[in-house]
Design an enzyme around this catalytic site. Structure first.
Site, short mmCIF file in Angstrom:
data_model
loop_
_atom_site.label_atom_id
_atom_site.label_comp_id
_atom_site.label_asym_id
_atom_site.label_seq_id
_atom_site.Cartn_x
_atom_site.Cartn_y
_atom_site.Cartn_z
N GLN A 79 -5.01 -4.95 7.21
CA GLN A 79 -5.83 -5.90 6.68
C GLN A 79 -5.82 -7.19 7.35
OE1 GLN A 79 -8.36 -4.94 4.88
NE2 GLN A 79 -7.34 -3.13 3.93
N CYS A 111 -4.76 2.68 -3.40
CA CYS A 111 -3.71 2.97 -2.93
C CYS A 111 -2.40 2.10 -2.90
CB CYS A 111 -3.73 3.39 -1.49
SG CYS A 111 -4.85 4.84 -1.12
N ASP A 146 2.61 -4.46 7.95
CA ASP A 146 1.75 -3.61 7.87
C ASP A 146 0.50 -4.54 8.15
OD1 ASP A 146 -0.57 -2.28 6.70
OD2 ASP A 146 0.36 -1.68 4.85
N LYS A 190 -10.64 -0.22 10.67
CA LYS A 190 -10.82 -1.20 9.82
C LYS A 190 -11.49 -2.57 10.69
CE LYS A 190 -7.32 0.10 6.56
NZ LYS A 190 -8.06 0.62 5.35
N HIS A 243 0.84 -1.23 -0.16
CA HIS A 243 0.00 0.03 -0.05
C HIS A 243 0.82 1.15 0.13
CE1 HIS A 243 -2.90 2.89 1.87
NE2 HIS A 243 -3.70 2.11 1.29
#
Lengths: 140, 411
Positions: free
Chosen positions: B202, B366, B199, B225, B122
């Site tokens: 998600q 992104c 990261d 999220k 991302h």
């Protein structure tokens, strides 16, 4: 909000059968425009001579609105004077702001429906803003 | 235990109609919807004990401080941290990654050093490192992905060198949905003395994450999220690592003492929390963690796997002309299905779907370099969460056929 307001037949026709698609050989000015938010791209190549847009073609990728608008634009300004093209750009921008265009818009009026979908207005104006930059460059 | 069928009653927004149709929210990878338990926790804070934390000696300030720190403890437990002090609250994962690049990277990365990323990152895990590399004269390298959207690890030994200081990887791709083999990459990185940044935007919302078992040195996540309010997120790192780092932002709360010309730093994690924090947001994040723990992350993951497998099958069976799904098969995939339809631009698809009440993301999500490698300007992304039901996938499949029809008539 109805989809028919956005996807008028004339728009879908220009999207699936774009006019003046490609690159003009011996262009006197070329210009790229992009909408970084959605990735739409337009490349214009023009032959501007004696104050007249002798030839114009567009290339690029993007949504139906951005590509159809550019296609309709090339059809409209090809062979027209630079000043007339300038007036038309101003009229188109005014129309997309919901103001009086002050010019005979013809088929371009089909793009008025885009105003009901504010996110998409930038798609419709991409080609026109690119043309504005190209004509400024040609005038230098 | 699975996800209860009544779960949708907890999400007030799902009751509404959009454009005359029931809301079909398939954009949870952008931001999740919020259950009333989270909304109520935030409202309770503002109605009952809104006060600044770590300052007042009065009762409601003490309660605010206690609830804020309790939220930190909940997040720490949720992610498998050794102690609450290992969790730094940030606005989102972007800020967490910037924090690492700035506060760790500026001290440890010099000219000629290497930072290894992947081609599917991302922008929030690309740009902070680009800024750092430009400033320090470091070199960026990237692990490539294959045509299934899986990282190609065959050349990893050559990509990680003695000069590699940081390897930063997305745990679950927000575009392909690929679940990356972070532990394997971490082993290779650690063997060469590099630190591993993950990261987790998600992954934290969707599966049981054990930051230490994962082999991460830094793990960033985003609260909004995972059912929590906007503007919440955080960074996990071991205490020793946080302690040796420089501060990120300077200001109130992050100091121990201040003179006119210098200052000393507060203990971790407060060293990294300058200025008044989003206290209500953090408390909402704590409530979101409670909510997810009640469901059980194993049940969350199982539910999303079922929905995702159904979506992949349903889109295939619908035989939508020109449709291509990006990314791997169900075995390596989280709750994300990105796709393109030949001859219909993603924005047009999304626009038609909107009239059916369906929310999907259209664009580059992104991940522009990822799309560029695929020769795409944009794609459509449907993403799922605990409240997604199969009926919504059916509605999506029918609407896509309608979209295809609209644009075929035109052609």
């Amino acid at each position: 909000m109805s989809l028919d307001d956005l996807y008028r037949d004339v728009i879908l026709d220009h999207y699936s059968h774009p006019r003046n698609k490609g690159t003009v050989e011996g262009a006197t000015v070329t210009r790229e425009g992009a909408n970084p938010l959605c990735g739409d791209e337009i490349r214009l190549s023009l032959v501007v001579r004696d104050g007249v847009v002798q030839d114009v073609r567009f290339d690029g990728k993007g949504c139906s609105i951005s590509q159809a608008s550019a296609s309709m634009m090339t059809e409209r300004i090809k062979g027209r004077g630079v000043q007339e093209a300038g007036r038309l750009i101003a009229a188109f921008k005014a129309m997309m702001r919901g103001e009086a265009a002050g010019e005979e818009m013809g088929d371009l009026e089909a793009l008025q429906g885009v105003r009901k979908f504010p996110v998409r207005v930038k798609c419709a104006t991409l080609g026109w803003l690119t043309l504005e930059g190209a004509l400024e460059e040609a005038a230098r | 235990m699975g996800i209860p069928a009544t779960i949708r009653d907890d999400f007030p927004i799902l009751r509404q109609r959009v454009n005359g149709k029931p809301l079909v929210y398939l954009d949870s990878a952008s931001t999740s919807q919020k259950p009333r338990q989270v909304i109520e926790a935030v409202v309770r804070y503002y109605e009952e004990y809104n006060a600044n934390i770590h300052r007042g000696v009065y009762s409601i300030a003490e309660r605010a401080t206690a609830e804020y720190e309790a939220a930190r403890a909940k997040v720490a437990r949720f992610l498998g941290a050794a102690e609450p002090a290992e969790i730094v609250f940030t606005r989102n994962v972007t800020e967490a990654l910037n924090l690492v690049a700035y506060a760790w990277g500026r001290r440890h990365i010099g000219p000629g050093d290497e930072i290894l990323l992947t081609e599917m990152e991302h922008h929030s895990d690309l740009v902070p490192w680009q800024l750092l590399a430009q400033e320090r004269g470091a070199r960026l390298r990237h692990i490539p992905f294959d045509d299934q959207g899986r990282l190609i690890l065959a050349g990893l030994d050559r990509l990680i060198t003695a000069r590699t200081k940081i390897v930063s990887v997305v745990h679950v791709s927000n575009t392909f949905g690929t679940v990356n083999p972070v532990a394997e990459i971490a082993r290779a990185a650690h063997a060469r003395g590099a630190l591993v940044v993950v990261d987790g935007a998600q992954s934290a919302p969707h599966r049981r994450v054990d930051v230490r078992g994962l082999g991460a040195d830094f793990y960033g996540f985003t609260g909004h999220k995972m059912l929590a309010p906007m503007g919440t997120g955080g960074l996990w790192a071991r205490r020793a690592l946080l302690e040796e780092m420089d501060p990120f932002l300077g200001g109130g709360e992050m100091i121990s003492d201040v003179w006119l010309d210098r200052a000393t730093w507060n203990e971790v994690p407060w060293k990294f929390e300058a200025g008044t924090q989003d206290v209500g947001g953090a408390i909402g994040l704590g409530a979101a963690v409670d909510y997810l723990e009640r469901l059980g992350m194993e049940a969350v993951e199982a539910h999303e796997r079922e929905i995702t497998a159904y979506a992949l099958r349903r889109l295939r069976e619908a035989e939508i002309p020109g449709l291509t799904v990006l990314g791997p098969g169900i075995d390596d995939r989280g709750g994300v299905v990105s796709f393109v339809i030949d001859g219909v631009h993603p924005h047009d698809i999304s626009q038609v779907l909107d009239t059916e009440g369906i929310c999907v993301r259209a664009g580059h999500h992104c991940t522009k370099p990822l799309h560029r490698k695929l020769g795409l300007g944009a794609s459509v992304r449907a993403s799922f969460y605990v409240y997604t039901i199969k009926e919504e996938i059916d509605i999506l499949a029918r609407a896509l056929l309608k979209t295809r029809e609209l644009f075929r008539v035109a052609g």
